[in-house]
Design a protein around this motif. Sequence first.
Motif, short mmCIF file in Angstrom:
data_model
loop_
_atom_site.label_atom_id
_atom_site.label_comp_id
_atom_site.label_asym_id
_atom_site.label_seq_id
_atom_site.Cartn_x
_atom_site.Cartn_y
_atom_site.Cartn_z
N TYR A 58 -6.91 -7.15 5.72
CA TYR A 58 -5.80 -6.20 5.90
C TYR A 58 -5.72 -5.74 7.36
CZ TYR A 58 -2.59 -2.36 5.07
OH TYR A 58 -1.50 -1.54 5.10
N SER A 62 -2.33 -7.10 8.22
CA SER A 62 -1.49 -6.00 7.72
C SER A 62 -1.02 -6.24 6.29
CB SER A 62 -0.29 -5.77 8.63
OG SER A 62 -0.71 -5.43 9.93
N SER A 63 -1.81 -6.98 5.55
CA SER A 63 -1.49 -7.26 4.16
C SER A 63 -2.77 -7.73 3.45
CB SER A 63 -0.43 -8.36 4.06
OG SER A 63 -0.14 -8.67 2.73
N TYR A 64 -2.86 -7.45 2.18
CA TYR A 64 -3.96 -7.96 1.37
C TYR A 64 -3.60 -9.36 0.89
CZ TYR A 64 -5.51 -3.09 1.26
OH TYR A 64 -5.92 -1.83 1.60
N ASP A 89 -2.47 -8.26 -7.21
CA ASP A 89 -1.79 -7.41 -6.25
C ASP A 89 -1.31 -6.11 -6.90
OD1 ASP A 89 0.21 -8.45 -7.78
OD2 ASP A 89 1.24 -9.46 -6.16
N ASP A 94 3.70 -5.93 -4.18
CA ASP A 94 3.64 -5.73 -2.74
C ASP A 94 2.18 -5.70 -2.28
OD1 ASP A 94 3.94 -5.04 -0.13
OD2 ASP A 94 5.06 -3.19 -0.50
N THR A 96 1.05 -5.26 0.61
CA THR A 96 0.75 -4.31 1.69
C THR A 96 0.31 -2.97 1.11
OG1 THR A 96 3.04 -3.54 1.80
CG2 THR A 96 2.41 -5.36 3.25
#
Length: 134
Positions: A58, A62-64, A89, A94, A96
């Motif tokens: 992350y 900037s995201s999983y 998720d 989402d 993020t």
Amino acid sequence: MMKKTHGFTLIEQMIVVAILAIIVAIGYPTYRDQVMKARRADGKAFLLEIADRQERHYSDQSSYTTDITDLGFDDATAPDGYYTAAITDDPTGDLTLSYTITVTPLGSQQKDKCTSFTVNSQGTRTANPADCWE
């Protein structure tokens, strides 16, 4: 003159066998439980390692991710082979926002009383049954 005999009688041998059977009957289940508990600790360590790498991912992206290979693992199986992991998720889809990681036992570990361990992006740990995190 009395002749000396050497060795054990059948009764003495049967007593020894009975005592050993009792010791094994008591000791083996305890041993098996300790082995399961040790493997459980390995499964929880694997789960927390995935969560740690998920947070690093992350920071970089900037995201999983839901793909465990993106986190540097070859596959979703723990190194010892007794647990497998799945990443889901956020309910909205989402990545993020959040993730949830669940590890479930494989092979002989499936006989364990603990059927799964879960951690999410907020750090909330759950287990089934609940007392398994202890």
